[in-house]
Motif scaffolding. Structure first.
Motif, PDB file in Angstrom:
ATOM      1  N   GLY A 262      38.772 109.978  66.878  1.00 14.89           N
ATOM      2  CA  GLY A 262      38.275 110.963  67.833  1.00 14.89           C
ATOM      3  C   GLY A 262      37.582 112.091  67.121  1.00 14.89           C
ATOM      4  N   ARG A 263      36.958 112.968  67.847  1.00 16.17           N
ATOM      5  CA  ARG A 263      36.192 114.052  67.260  1.00 16.17           C
ATOM      6  C   ARG A 263      37.105 115.202  66.850  1.00 16.17           C
ATOM      7  N   ALA A 264      37.168 115.429  65.554  1.00 14.23           N
ATOM      8  CA  ALA A 264      37.937 116.564  65.011  1.00 14.23           C
ATOM      9  C   ALA A 264      39.344 116.635  65.608  1.00 14.23           C
ATOM     10  N   ILE A 265      40.054 115.505  65.544  1.00 14.20           N
ATOM     11  CA  ILE A 265      41.398 115.436  66.122  1.00 14.20           C
ATOM     12  C   ILE A 265      42.300 116.528  65.569  1.00 14.20           C
ATOM     13  N   ARG A 266      42.180 116.778  64.284  1.00 11.89           N
ATOM     14  CA  ARG A 266      43.079 117.749  63.652  1.00 11.89           C
ATOM     15  C   ARG A 266      42.934 119.134  64.261  1.00 11.89           C
ATOM     16  N   GLY A 292      43.984 112.207  59.502  1.00 12.67           N
ATOM     17  CA  GLY A 292      42.770 112.689  58.874  1.00 12.67           C
ATOM     18  C   GLY A 292      42.083 113.647  59.816  1.00 12.67           C
ATOM     19  N   LEU A 293      40.890 114.087  59.460  1.00 13.72           N
ATOM     20  CA  LEU A 293      40.169 115.018  60.320  1.00 13.72           C
ATOM     21  C   LEU A 293      39.822 114.376  61.658  1.00 13.72           C
ATOM     22  N   ASP A 294      39.468 113.082  61.642  1.00 22.70           N
ATOM     23  CA  ASP A 294      39.008 112.397  62.852  1.00 22.70           C
ATOM     24  C   ASP A 294      39.884 111.221  63.253  1.00 22.70           C
ATOM     25  N   THR A 295      41.039 111.059  62.632  1.00 18.98           N
ATOM     26  CA  THR A 295      41.906 109.916  62.948  1.00 18.98           C
ATOM     27  C   THR A 295      43.379 110.296  62.891  1.00 18.98           C
ATOM     28  N   VAL A 296      44.176 109.573  63.653  1.00 18.25           N
ATOM     29  CA  VAL A 296      45.627 109.591  63.517  1.00 18.25           C
ATOM     30  C   VAL A 296      46.068 108.135  63.434  1.00 18.25           C
ATOM     31  N   THR A 297      46.882 107.813  62.424  1.00 18.79           N
ATOM     32  CA  THR A 297      47.331 106.438  62.216  1.00 18.79           C
ATOM     33  C   THR A 297      48.831 106.351  62.413  1.00 18.79           C
ATOM     34  N   PHE A 298      49.237 105.421  63.265  1.00 17.91           N
ATOM     35  CA  PHE A 298      50.656 105.169  63.514  1.00 17.91           C
ATOM     36  C   PHE A 298      51.021 103.805  62.941  1.00 17.91           C
ATOM     37  N   ASN A 310      47.962  98.875  73.670  1.00 15.14           N
ATOM     38  CA  ASN A 310      47.653  99.132  75.072  1.00 15.14           C
ATOM     39  C   ASN A 310      48.049 100.540  75.505  1.00 15.14           C
ATOM     40  N   ILE A 311      49.197 101.008  75.007  1.00 11.17           N
ATOM     41  CA  ILE A 311      49.656 102.364  75.330  1.00 11.17           C
ATOM     42  C   ILE A 311      48.668 103.398  74.797  1.00 11.17           C
ATOM     43  N   LEU A 312      48.263 103.227  73.533  1.00 11.52           N
ATOM     44  CA  LEU A 312      47.346 104.182  72.929  1.00 11.52           C
ATOM     45  C   LEU A 312      45.951 104.078  73.554  1.00 11.52           C
ATOM     46  N   HIS A 313      45.561 102.869  73.951  1.00  7.12           N
ATOM     47  CA  HIS A 313      44.251 102.716  74.585  1.00  7.12           C
ATOM     48  C   HIS A 313      44.182 103.495  75.900  1.00  7.12           C
ATOM     49  N   ARG A 314      45.280 103.510  76.652  1.00  6.50           N
ATOM     50  CA  ARG A 314      45.307 104.293  77.893  1.00  6.50           C
ATOM     51  C   ARG A 314      45.089 105.780  77.603  1.00  6.50           C
ATOM     52  N   GLU A 315      45.664 106.249  76.490  1.00  6.78           N
ATOM     53  CA  GLU A 315      45.472 107.648  76.104  1.00  6.78           C
ATOM     54  C   GLU A 315      44.028 107.911  75.694  1.00  6.78           C
ATOM     55  N   VAL A 316      43.416 106.949  75.012  1.00 10.51           N
ATOM     56  CA  VAL A 316      42.011 107.088  74.613  1.00 10.51           C
ATOM     57  C   VAL A 316      41.118 107.220  75.839  1.00 10.51           C
ATOM     58  N   ARG A 319      41.541 110.767  77.558  1.00 10.80           N
ATOM     59  CA  ARG A 319      41.241 112.009  76.842  1.00 10.80           C
ATOM     60  C   ARG A 319      39.831 111.951  76.255  1.00 10.80           C
ATOM     61  N   ASP A 320      38.997 112.924  76.591  1.00 14.53           N
ATOM     62  CA  ASP A 320      37.604 112.934  76.161  1.00 14.53           C
ATOM     63  C   ASP A 320      37.445 113.036  74.652  1.00 14.53           C
ATOM     64  N   GLU A 321      38.419 113.695  73.980  1.00 12.92           N
ATOM     65  CA  GLU A 321      38.276 113.895  72.537  1.00 12.92           C
ATOM     66  C   GLU A 321      38.602 112.640  71.723  1.00 12.92           C
ATOM     67  N   LEU A 322      39.113 111.585  72.387  1.00 17.56           N
ATOM     68  CA  LEU A 322      39.432 110.333  71.705  1.00 17.56           C
ATOM     69  C   LEU A 322      38.374 109.285  72.015  1.00 17.56           C
ATOM     70  N   SER A 323      38.092 108.434  71.020  1.00 19.34           N
ATOM     71  CA  SER A 323      37.011 107.463  71.213  1.00 19.34           C
ATOM     72  C   SER A 323      37.451 106.013  71.122  1.00 19.34           C
ATOM     73  N   SER A 324      38.434 105.677  70.276  1.00 16.37           N
ATOM     74  CA  SER A 324      38.805 104.269  70.134  1.00 16.37           C
ATOM     75  C   SER A 324      40.150 104.125  69.443  1.00 16.37           C
ATOM     76  N   VAL A 325      40.722 102.908  69.554  1.00 17.70           N
ATOM     77  CA  VAL A 325      41.935 102.561  68.825  1.00 17.70           C
ATOM     78  C   VAL A 325      41.735 101.180  68.209  1.00 17.70           C
TER      79      VAL A 325
END
Length: 392
Positions: A262-266, A292-298, A310-316, A319-325
Motif C-alpha cells: 500500500g501507499r506509505a503504510i508506515r 517496510g515503508l509500503d508493505t506489511v508482511t505476516f 482471503n481475510i487480508l484481501h477483504r481489508e485491501v 481500505r483505499d491506502e491498500l493495493s494488494s496482497v
C-alpha cells in the motif's frame, strides 16, 4: 547470605538519601549478612560533568573526569557507614583490591575480574567494600568505563564473580511496574518477571536494569529491584527470574508469507491494527511480522494461508491506502535466542554470511532485543539450522 547491593544515583542523590542507604546496609550487616556495595554517582553528577566537557579531550581524560561522580559517592557512603560503626572501605580503579579489569579492547577481562572478585569476597566477613560502579581499570592501569548503565553491570557482574546469593538493585522505582506511574493510572508492582521479559523491556526503553547487566545473571544468582525508600535490602520489590541461554531452533511446521502492499503504510495510523485484528478475529495466529515503508508482511501457519489471504484481501478492498496482497509459501523460520546477542557487534553478518556462502536465499530477518529470526525457503531449513547451530 552474601549480597551485592547497588545504589543508583537517585538513591544517593542527597545527604538524607545516603543516610537512608547506610542505615539499610548497617541493618543487613547487623543481621549477619555479608554485604558488598556498588555505588553510582550522586544524582545527575555524571550527566552534569559530561555537559561541561565543551572542549576537545581524549578518552583517557574523559574517563578520569566522569569518574569523579562515583569516586565521590563511595567516599560519602563509606564515611556514613563508618559513622554507624560499620567497618567499610571504598574501592576505585587504582586501589590494590580493585576488581573490574578490562583488556586492551576495553572488554571485561573475565578471568582476571573473576579472580579479583573472589578476593574481594574473601574479605566480606571483615569489611563492607564500597565499589565504584560504571568504572573499570585497563591493563595499563588507566581508568575505563563500562558504558551507559555501567553501575548495574558492575553489580550483577560482581554478584556472579563473587559468588553472591543475591544482587539488590536499589533505585527510584518500586521494582518493575505494570506501566510508567508518571504516565498511567493504577500502575502497580510486578512481583516477579523473567530475565527475557525484562531485557526486552529494557531494550525498548524501560529504565529498570541496564540490558548489559542482565547478561551476567545466571540461574544461581537472584536479582531483585527495590525502591530506595523501602529501607530493607532483603525483602520486597521485583524478583528477576531465570537466565539467558543461547538457543537455535527450527519451527517444525512451514509458514506462509503474506505481504500487503500500500501507499506509505508506515505513515498510515491504524493500518497494522486493522490487518492484525482481522486475522485475530478469525483465530489466525501470527507467528512473525515484518514491515517496510509500503508493505506489511505476516507469517502464519501454511495451513492457514488460503484463509488468511482471503481475510487480508477483504481489508485491501475496504481500505483505499491498500493495493494488494500476495502469498509466498512454504517458508521456514530458524530462530536464534540468547542474552548476549545485542552485545555482539556483527552478529547479523556472522549469521547471514555462511548462508550466503551456501547459496541459501534469506527472505527476511526479524530481530528483537534477544533473538534473531531467519526466514528461508522450506527446502533450505535443515542446512540453515545446521549452519546456524555451528555458530552458537
Amino acid at each position: 547470605m552474601r549480597v551485592v547491593a547497588k545504589f543508583g544515583g537517585t538513591s544517593l542523590g542527597s545527604g538524607d538519601r545516603i543516610n537512608r542507604a547506610a542505615d539499610s546496609i548497617a541493618a543487613a550487616v547487623e543481621d549477619g549478612h555479608e554485604i558488598a556495595v556498588v555505588a553510582s554517582a550522586m544524582g545527575s553528577t555524571t550527566d552534569d560533568l559530561l555537559e561541561e566537557i565543551t572542549f576537545e579531550t581524549d578518552d583517557a581524560d574523559r574517563a578520569q573526569i566522569v569518574s569523579m561522580g562515583e569516586r565521590t559517592s563511595v567516599r560519602m557512603l563509606k564515611a556514613a557507614l563508618s559513622s554507624r560503626g560499620v567497618d567499610a572501605t571504598f574501592l576505585e580503579p587504582g586501589s590494590e583490591e580493585w576488581p573490574v579489569i578490562t583488556d586492551e579492547y576495553g572488554e571485561v577481562d573475565v578471568e582476571e575480574t573473576q579472580e579479583r572478585g573472589l578476593e574481594v569476597a574473601d574479605s566480606l566477613d571483615e569489611t563492607v567494600p564500597v565499589i565504584t560502579g560504571f568504572l573499570a581499570e585497563g591493563p595499563d592501569g588507566s581508568v575505563t568505563t563500562l558504558g551507559r548503565g555501567g553501575s548495574d553491570t558492575t553489580a550483577v557482574m560482581m554478584g556472579k564473580y563473587m559468588e553472591a546469593d543475591e544482587v539488590v538493585i536499589v533505585t527510584d522505582v518500586e521494582g518493575v511496574m505494570t506501566g510508567d506511574p508518571n504516565v498511567v493510572e493504577g500502575a502497580r508492582n510486578v512481583g516477579e518477571i523473567s530475565v527475557d521479559e525484562l531485557r526486552n523491556l529494557s531494550f525498548r526503553g524501560a529504565e529498570v536494569v541496564a540490558p548489559s547487566a542482565l547478561s551476567y545473571k545466571d540461574g544461581k544468582l537472584d536479582v531483585r529491584v527495590v525502591h530506595y525508600q523501602h529501607g530493607d535490602l532483603l525483602s520486597g520489590g521485583t524478583s528477576i527470574e531465570g537466565e539467558f541461554q543461547n538457543l537455535v531452533d527450527l519451527r517444525e511446521r512451514p509458514l506462509a508469507c503474506l505481504t500487503v502492499a500500500g501507499r506509505a503504510i508506515r505513515n498510515q495510523p491504524g493500518v497494522f491494527y486493522h490487518l492484525s485484528e482481522a486475522l485475530a478475529d478469525s483465530d489466525v495466529n501470527i507467528d512473525a511480522v515484518a514491515s517496510g515503508l509500503d508493505t506489511v508482511t505476516f507469517y502464519v501457519d501454511e495451513d492457514e494461508a488460503e484463509r488468511a489471504e482471503n481475510i487480508l484481501h477483504r481489508e485491501v478492498i475496504a481500505r483505499d491506502e491498500l493495493s494488494s496482497v500476495t502469498v509466498d509459501e512454504p517458508m521456514a523460520v530458524v530462530r536464534v535466542t540468547g542474552g548476549e546477542l545485542p552485545n555482539q557487534p556483527g552478529v547479523i553478518s556472522d549469521i547471514v554470511n555462511p548462508l550466503a556462502d551456501a547459496r541459501i536465499n534469506v527472505h527476511d530477518i526479524i530481530t528483537s532485543a534477544t533473538s534473531v529470526a531467519i526466514i528461508v525457503d522450506w527446502e533450505d531449513r535443515e542446512e540453515t539450522l545446521e549452519l546456524t547451530q555451528d555458530l552458537f
